[in-house]
Design an enzyme around this catalytic site. Structure first.
Site, PDB file in Angstrom:
ATOM      1  N   GLU A  52       0.823  -1.210   0.000  1.00  8.61           N
ATOM      2  CA  GLU A  52       0.000   0.000   0.000  1.00  8.61           C
ATOM      3  C   GLU A  52       0.860   1.263   0.000  1.00  8.61           C
ATOM      4  O   GLU A  52       1.748   1.439   0.832  1.00  8.61           O
ATOM      5  CB  GLU A  52      -0.909   0.001   1.237  1.00  8.61           C
ATOM      6  CG  GLU A  52      -1.735   1.252   1.427  1.00  8.61           C
ATOM      7  CD  GLU A  52      -2.729   1.482   0.321  1.00  8.61           C
ATOM      8  OE1 GLU A  52      -2.791   2.616  -0.189  1.00  8.61           O
ATOM      9  OE2 GLU A  52      -3.444   0.529  -0.039  1.00  8.61           O
TER      10      GLU A  52
ATOM     11  N   SER B  71      -6.629   1.350  -5.545  1.00  4.94           N
ATOM     12  CA  SER B  71      -5.923   0.097  -5.275  1.00  4.94           C
ATOM     13  C   SER B  71      -6.438  -1.047  -6.138  1.00  4.94           C
ATOM     14  O   SER B  71      -5.662  -1.902  -6.580  1.00  4.94           O
ATOM     15  CB  SER B  71      -6.051  -0.281  -3.795  1.00  4.94           C
ATOM     16  OG  SER B  71      -5.439   0.692  -2.980  1.00  4.94           O
TER      17      SER B  71
ATOM     18  N   HIS C  62      -1.502   2.665   4.449  1.00  5.00           N
ATOM     19  CA  HIS C  62      -2.534   3.479   3.804  1.00  5.00           C
ATOM     20  C   HIS C  62      -2.617   4.839   4.502  1.00  5.00           C
ATOM     21  O   HIS C  62      -2.485   4.930   5.718  1.00  5.00           O
ATOM     22  CB  HIS C  62      -3.876   2.753   3.899  1.00  5.00           C
ATOM     23  CG  HIS C  62      -4.958   3.318   3.025  1.00  5.00           C
ATOM     24  ND1 HIS C  62      -5.532   4.554   3.242  1.00  5.00           N
ATOM     25  CD2 HIS C  62      -5.568   2.811   1.924  1.00  5.00           C
ATOM     26  CE1 HIS C  62      -6.456   4.775   2.321  1.00  5.00           C
ATOM     27  NE2 HIS C  62      -6.497   3.737   1.504  1.00  5.00           N
TER      28      HIS C  62
ATOM     29  N   ASP D 180       1.047  -0.223  -4.861  1.00  5.92           N
ATOM     30  CA  ASP D 180      -0.227  -0.201  -5.580  1.00  5.92           C
ATOM     31  C   ASP D 180      -0.454   1.152  -6.264  1.00  5.92           C
ATOM     32  O   ASP D 180      -1.079   1.226  -7.315  1.00  5.92           O
ATOM     33  CB  ASP D 180      -1.401  -0.557  -4.675  1.00  5.92           C
ATOM     34  CG  ASP D 180      -1.591   0.411  -3.514  1.00  5.92           C
ATOM     35  OD1 ASP D 180      -0.677   1.212  -3.242  1.00  5.92           O
ATOM     36  OD2 ASP D 180      -2.663   0.360  -2.876  1.00  5.92           O
ATOM     37  N   HIS D 181       0.074   2.209  -5.657  1.00  4.03           N
ATOM     38  CA  HIS D 181       0.008   3.555  -6.241  1.00  4.03           C
ATOM     39  C   HIS D 181       0.849   4.470  -5.358  1.00  4.03           C
ATOM     40  O   HIS D 181       1.306   4.071  -4.283  1.00  4.03           O
ATOM     41  CB  HIS D 181      -1.436   4.073  -6.319  1.00  4.03           C
ATOM     42  CG  HIS D 181      -2.195   3.976  -5.038  1.00  4.03           C
ATOM     43  ND1 HIS D 181      -1.920   4.777  -3.934  1.00  4.03           N
ATOM     44  CD2 HIS D 181      -3.205   3.159  -4.645  1.00  4.03           C
ATOM     45  CE1 HIS D 181      -2.729   4.466  -2.945  1.00  4.03           C
ATOM     46  NE2 HIS D 181      -3.520   3.477  -3.340  1.00  4.03           N
TER      47      HIS D 181
END
Length: 609
Positions: free
Chosen positions: A270, A312, A425, A485-486
């Site tokens: 994450e 995600s 996150h 994921d980003h």
């Protein structure tokens, strides 16, 4: 007070006060919204930019506002003021949604978000981090109008419905607005501002037509897109031609089938950005366990984030299908049953089992249906875990990863396992007892420090996770892929990074922040660092080449390219910007068609057998 009440009643004799103030308020709030979203930092206002970009299209803003407010003339007495007040509140709530959604996804929401309510369950902390103190500017007028409404409730003046005013204020702006698309698309005439109705970028559409106009157009677009998408012969031909032009036809090299027959494990971390790799603060490594893997890895530091509104879940999609997500809404929500020539399907042909393991519930981002559509044999979600600790948006990595290790040990071999982490996150809030980094600098009170702490926590548990697999012998025959994921801290919190007084250069957003791609194998004794520019869409063809999947099985169905067998260095980012080295104009033009090609592939279920 009596004099003030009398003055308000006098002004309000025909409800004109309420009507005019509401109209002006809607225009004012549109400019405020654009002052946020057109600023490089969407948490701060740039009133000049907001007004200057809105001013040429003010006629459309007024037109759509008049159409909304025209219905007030159907009501009589204080009912007219009540409608105006409720309409204002409704639009204000939409503007708040637009603003907060933009800060999270850098685009405005589509009506399709109403299908994504399952995502709201564990996102309260993230939503709060998207609020700015300047947002109060959107409700100042409501406070004033609410006071006026209450003070005039006892006004006994009788005012009848005015159907003439309703028809006039509805029909005239409607005809003036509709004239443009009608002339351009039906009469085929050249007309000023014809482009404002043919633009598919939500932010620009809001700029051209106002947020209200954008959402009206979006409802129509979503309705139109809800019908089955049938490709024309020309569209089929253009898709096939695009895939053929993309092929490079370079000779094979020593990476071909390097890991054939091995298990494949992807860990999607994450918000993991590449700048944290090998980064030290006050002498301590942020990701010491992941750093150690580089000694036995093929490492790509320049992988660009290409997720869209699915965030995600888009990463799950891109990594496994080498397909760009749709431009409007979440692909997993809108098209969960689309078939792909995916990595799970291709590895299945080589005898692999495929399993995706998530700490989220299957309803979140519609993972259960979306991952089944991708081709995974098995999806293991939250309900298959014993959740004894929540950090941030969900199950802590310290609880999730040990249980995941045990599940992976029991998978049928050879296996392809894909899993994700959660604790890093945003807004990167972990309990103090897990904050192992000891900052002596300003990082202690900045979100970048929180980001480093959360990544350090996740790195620790990834290390323990891999040690557990190694102790059982799994890693002896397993390729481990680690990527993000980003983007994370640079995607959402640049305003807070800007508060740092003495930041390192790589801590700030240079509009080129990337994700790491680490391909680890215990027996890879000659580490490789490959600086080629790529995107998430390139991960699948690169892994397929290493895992022994024959290229003719996927070369004409992937949107990306094999980063170990390419002469080109580029990535098309989600905002349409092409980061590249030495591409020709023709090559650039072809690459930028990728988003449109991918939309048609997904919507038409192009690869369904």
């Amino acid at each position: 007070m009596d004099k003030l009440l009398k003055r308000i009643k006098d002004i309000n004799k025909t409800n004109a006060f309420f009507y005019i103030i509401t109209l002006l308020a809607l225009l004012y709030k549109t400019i405020i919204l654009h002052s946020f979203i057109m600023n490089k930092n969407p948490y701060a206002l740039d009133l000049y930019k907001g007004y200057s970009n809105s001013q040429p299209f003010m006629r459309f803003y007024i037109g759509f506002a008049l159409i909304l407010l025209s219905f007030s003339f159907i009501f009589k007495n204080y009912g007219r003021r009540l409608y105006l007040l409720l309409a204002n509140i409704f639009i204000t709530l939409i503007l708040f949604l637009d603003l907060w959604y933009f800060r999270g996804f850098f685009t405005l929401p589509s009506i399709t978000v109403i299908t994504q309510t399952a995502n709201l369950e564990n996102l309260s902390g993230s939503v709060l981090s998207l609020i700015s103190s300047y947002d109060i500017l959107l409700i100042i007028d409501l406070i004033i109008l609410l006071i006026v409404f209450i003070l005039t409730l006892k006004d006994k003046k009788t005012e009848k419905r005015n159907l003439g005013a309703f028809i006039t204020t509805f029909l005239i702006p409607f005809l003036l607005i509709a004239y443009i698309p009608f002339s351009a698309n039906v009469l085929k005439r050249s007309v000023k501002y014809d482009y404002v109705f043919s633009n598919y970028d939500p932010t620009q559409t809001s700029q051209f037509l106002s947020p209200l106009g954008y959402h009206i157009l979006d409802v129509y677009t979503v309705y139109k897109d809800s019908k089955p998408y049938i490709l024309s012969k020309e569209e089929k031909s253009s898709i096939d031609e695009w895939f053929l032009k993309k092929a490079e036809n370079n000779p094979d090299n020593n990476y071909k089938s390097l890991f054939k027959g091995k298990n494949l494990l992807i860990i999607q971390v994450e918000s993991f950005e590449n700048f944290a790799i090998n980064e030290k603060v006050d002498g301590a490594e942020i990701t010491p366990n992941i750093n150690r893997l580089l000694k036995n890895s093929i490492y790509f530091p320049n992988i660009h984030d290409q997720v869209n509104e699915g965030n995600s879940s888009d990463s799950d999609l891109i990594i496994n299908t080498s397909t760009f997500p749709i431009r409007k809404g979440s692909t997993f929500f809108r098209y969960p049953n689309t078939s792909y020539n995916s990595m799970p399907n291709l590895l299945e042909e080589l005898g692999y089992s495929s399993t995706s393991l998530h700490p989220d519930k299957g309803s979140y981002w519609n993972y259960a249906a979306g991952l089944k559509g991708i081709g995974f044999d098995n999806f293991i979600d939250y309900f298959h875990y014993n959740d004894t600790e929540t950090i941030g948006v969900g199950m802590s990595d310290g609880i999730f990863l040990p249980q995941t290790a045990e599940k992976i040990k029991s998978l049928k071999k050879p296996f392809y396992a894909h899993t994700v982490t959660l604790t890093s996150h945003g807004p990167f809030e972990i309990p103090d007892k897990y904050k192992d980094l000891k900052f002596t600098s300003e990082l202690k009170n900045n979100i970048l420090g929180d980001y480093f702490q959360s990544l350090h926590y996740t790195d620790k548990h990834i290390g323990e996770f891999l040690n557990s697999l190694d102790a059982s012998g799994i890693l002896d025959n397993t390729v481990v892929v680690i990527t993000g994921d980003h983007r994370g801290v640079h995607k959402y919190y640049n305003d807070k990074l800007a508060q740092l007084k003495n930041p390192k250069e790589n801590w700030l957003d240079n509009e080129n922040q990337t994700l790491p791609l680490i391909i680890y194998s215990k027996d890879l004794n000659a580490p490789v660092k490959n600086d080629v520019i790529g995107g998430q869409v390139d991960i699948m063809p690169t892994l397929c080449y290493l895992m022994g999947v024959e290229e003719n099985k996927y070369v004409n169905s992937v949107m990306g390219r094999n980063l170990l067998k390419t002469n080109k260095s580029f990535a098309l980012t989600n905002n349409g910007i092409l980061s590249n080295k030495d591409l020709t104009k023709d090559e650039t033009d072809e690459i930028k068609k990728g988003f449109d090609i991918s939309d048609k592939v997904i919507k038409s279920n192009y690869f369904k057998k």
